[in-house]
Design a protein around this motif. Structure first.
Motif, mmCIF file in Angstrom:
data_model
loop_
_atom_site.group_PDB
_atom_site.id
_atom_site.type_symbol
_atom_site.label_atom_id
_atom_site.label_comp_id
_atom_site.label_asym_id
_atom_site.label_seq_id
_atom_site.Cartn_x
_atom_site.Cartn_y
_atom_site.Cartn_z
ATOM 1 N N PRO A 30 4.899 -8.002 6.910
ATOM 2 C CA PRO A 30 3.537 -8.369 6.496
ATOM 3 C C PRO A 30 2.504 -8.116 7.596
ATOM 4 C CG PRO A 30 4.994 -10.294 6.546
ATOM 5 C CD PRO A 30 5.808 -9.148 6.990
ATOM 6 N N ASP A 137 2.005 0.516 -1.503
ATOM 7 C CA ASP A 137 1.181 -0.540 -2.074
ATOM 8 C C ASP A 137 0.360 -1.225 -0.976
ATOM 9 O OD1 ASP A 137 0.280 -2.133 -4.047
ATOM 10 O OD2 ASP A 137 2.005 -3.510 -4.010
ATOM 11 N N SER A 169 -4.988 -15.327 -0.495
ATOM 12 C CA SER A 169 -4.254 -16.071 -1.521
ATOM 13 C C SER A 169 -4.412 -15.437 -2.912
ATOM 14 C CB SER A 169 -4.699 -17.539 -1.544
ATOM 15 O OG SER A 169 -6.016 -17.592 -2.045
ATOM 16 N N HIS A 171 -3.639 -12.520 -3.456
ATOM 17 C CA HIS A 171 -2.588 -11.484 -3.537
ATOM 18 C C HIS A 171 -1.284 -12.018 -2.950
ATOM 19 C CE1 HIS A 171 -6.057 -8.872 -4.185
ATOM 20 N NE2 HIS A 171 -6.577 -9.409 -3.106
ATOM 21 N N PRO A 172 -0.697 -13.023 -3.585
ATOM 22 C CA PRO A 172 0.425 -13.736 -2.962
ATOM 23 C C PRO A 172 1.659 -12.873 -2.688
ATOM 24 C CG PRO A 172 0.120 -14.422 -5.252
ATOM 25 C CD PRO A 172 -1.029 -13.552 -4.913
ATOM 26 N N ASN A 173 1.861 -11.825 -3.470
ATOM 27 C CA ASN A 173 3.104 -11.075 -3.263
ATOM 28 C C ASN A 173 2.921 -9.788 -2.469
ATOM 29 O OD1 ASN A 173 4.510 -12.995 -4.779
ATOM 30 N ND2 ASN A 173 3.654 -12.060 -6.644
ATOM 31 N N LYS A 174 1.783 -9.642 -1.848
ATOM 32 C CA LYS A 174 1.526 -8.389 -1.139
ATOM 33 C C LYS A 174 1.759 -8.566 0.358
ATOM 34 C CE LYS A 174 0.023 -6.506 -4.913
ATOM 35 N NZ LYS A 174 0.665 -5.395 -5.608
ATOM 36 N N SER A 175 2.087 -7.463 1.011
ATOM 37 C CA SER A 175 2.334 -7.603 2.452
ATOM 38 C C SER A 175 1.486 -6.664 3.304
ATOM 39 C CB SER A 175 3.815 -7.388 2.755
ATOM 40 O OG SER A 175 4.172 -6.092 2.347
#
Ligand code: ASP
Ligand code: MG
Length: 441
Positions: A30, A137, A169, A171-175
């Protein structure tokens, strides 16, 4: 467990460099990537704003056209896919169209900052599109939604922390996040910036706001050097520095770092690593709270210094004199760099001379003054513990042929500063390089 990685203008300076950059950020961990404008862009934007301000609109139009042409070359080289190429064409049309609107209307100087912001807005969007094209991504975080300065032009840390967390917050699943360095809003909500070179500051402010595990500043040199590599041969990177040492070096002229950018990292004790995009495996410099080694670490120089010698019979055995002097500088928001005193005089240096005439007039009411310009502060940084002997000898032995205007020793355990005529800067740096880094460490 987030890291912040900042890449400067040369690291995004061409299509090829942007493509290379992907290898440095694409390890799945991340991170927030902070980008500067492509190298040369901010300078061009400054020039465009200057022409607009001078009402030389045709010249401004020519400069806008020339800059746009450069970007067209970049996108032609950067993208293979029609979709991204078309998107980037629209992007250029909209940003350069916006710049041209200033040339058609009455220009006010406050609009300069909106012009200067275009460089970072362009570089981050172009890079984001490139990641999209190669199917990596990423999320583009608009810095203008969370970076803000207060009425003193200092970063509004509480606001920034709250707002960047809010942005993240979403984009909780993005790194992988990309954002603009340098640009921000001010208290009026207008577009503003953190001053030239400010992308480093953006990176450390973000790092502090999100409690990053590390802040990396990627440039085109392998870390902070022991002396100015543009002036002196045989300089070498310093492996470890403390926050204090790095802050002194950055403030006193080491171009690799923005002068105030260490502070947010220091406040939250987050390591700052300086790395080289051209040599990603070189160790670079790591800046932490640890004080390593008892020695002289580096030398840096700051030009454009003005010295003011203030004399007064009233100073003798009197108290309150220094306060009245300092109050004048405070009133005119003029920071003082070096100070030396004797019983009847005090000498100090400043680098911001905008209000010098006012300051002089007020000082003249109670003392005599002499002003000298064209000076350079040479700052010797290291760990000078009070008990250790011999540093002064090494420094003055090295400088035995250089006339010294002022000396400040003992102000901190990290710094000895000397003031010289700017014409002697090169000789001073060379003499110190010879005298300090062989014999004394
Ligand atoms: N683009 C800005 C400048 O050239 C900010 C930065 O690069 O740090 O000053
Ligand atoms: Mg820089």
């Amino acid at each position: 467990m987030m890291r912040v990685l900042k890449f400067g203008g040369t690291s995004v300076g061409s299509a090829a460099r942007m493509q290379e950059l992907v290898h440095l950020i694409n390890d799945g961990s991340p991170k927030i990537v902070v980008l500067s404008a492509m190298s040369g862009t901010t300078n061009s934007l400054v020039e465009i704003a200057e022409k607009l301000n001078a009402k030389e609109n045709e010249k401004a139009m020519l400069l806008i056209g020339a800059l746009e042409k450069k970007y067209w070359e970049v996108i032609k080289q950067l993208y293979k896919k029609k979709l991204t190429l078309n998107k980037s064409k629209e992007l250029l049309d909209s940003h350069f169209g916006y710049l041209r609107t200033f040339a058609m209307d009455l220009f006010t100087i406050s609009e300069e900052r909106a012009i200067l912001a275009q460089g970072e807005l362009l570089s981050t969007s172009l890079f984001h599109y490139y990641l999209e094209e190669i199917e990596i991504d990423s999320i583009l975080l608009p810095a203008l939604n969370f970076m803000r300065i207060d009425e003193n032009e200092e970063p509004d840390l509480k606001y920034i922390e709250k707002n960047i967390k809010q942005e993240l917050s979403k984009h909780p699943n993005k790194s992988l996040f990309i954002t603009q360095g340098y640009i921000c809003r001010n208290t009026f909500g207008e577009i503003d910036n953190l001053k030239r070179g400010g992308s480093d500051y953006t990176a450390t402010i973000i790092g502090a706001s999100i409690q990053a595990t590390e802040i990396q500043i990627w440039t085109d040199i392998d870390g902070m050097h022991n002396n100015d590599p543009r002036i002196v041969d045989n300089t070498f990177p310093i492996a470890e520095l403390s926050f204090e040492e790095a802050a002194e070096l950055a403030y006193f002229g080491a171009k690799i770092l923005h002068p105030t950018c260490i502070l947010p990292a220091q406040m939250h004790n987050i390591p700052v690593r300086l790395l080289n995009t051209m040599q990603p495996n070189a160790k670079g410099t790591v800046i932490t709270s640890k004080i390593s080694g008892e020695n002289i670490k580096a030398v840096a120089a700051k030009d454009g210094i003005t010295a003011i010698k203030i004399k007064s019979g009233r100073m003798l055995l009197a108290y309150g004199f220094l306060r009245s002097v300092f109050e004048i500088f405070e009133r005119y928001k003029t920071p003082i760099d070096m100070i030396t005193t004797s019983e009847v005089a005090v000498s100090l240096t400043i680098d911001n001379t905008i209000n010098l005439e006012f300051i002089k007039n007020e000082l003249k009411e109670f003392c005599t003054i002499e002003v000298e310009t064209g000076l350079t502060i040479v700052c010797i940084v290291g760990n000078f513990t009070a008990e250790k002997q011999g540093y002064a000898l090494c420094i003055f032995e090295a400088l035995k042929n250089i006339p010294i205007r002022m000396i400040s020793y003992g102000g901190s355990e990290n710094n000895v500063s000397i003031l010289v005529d700017s014409k002697l800067k090169k000789d001073t740096l060379i003499a110190l390089n010879k005298g300090l880094f062989r014999a004394c460490i």
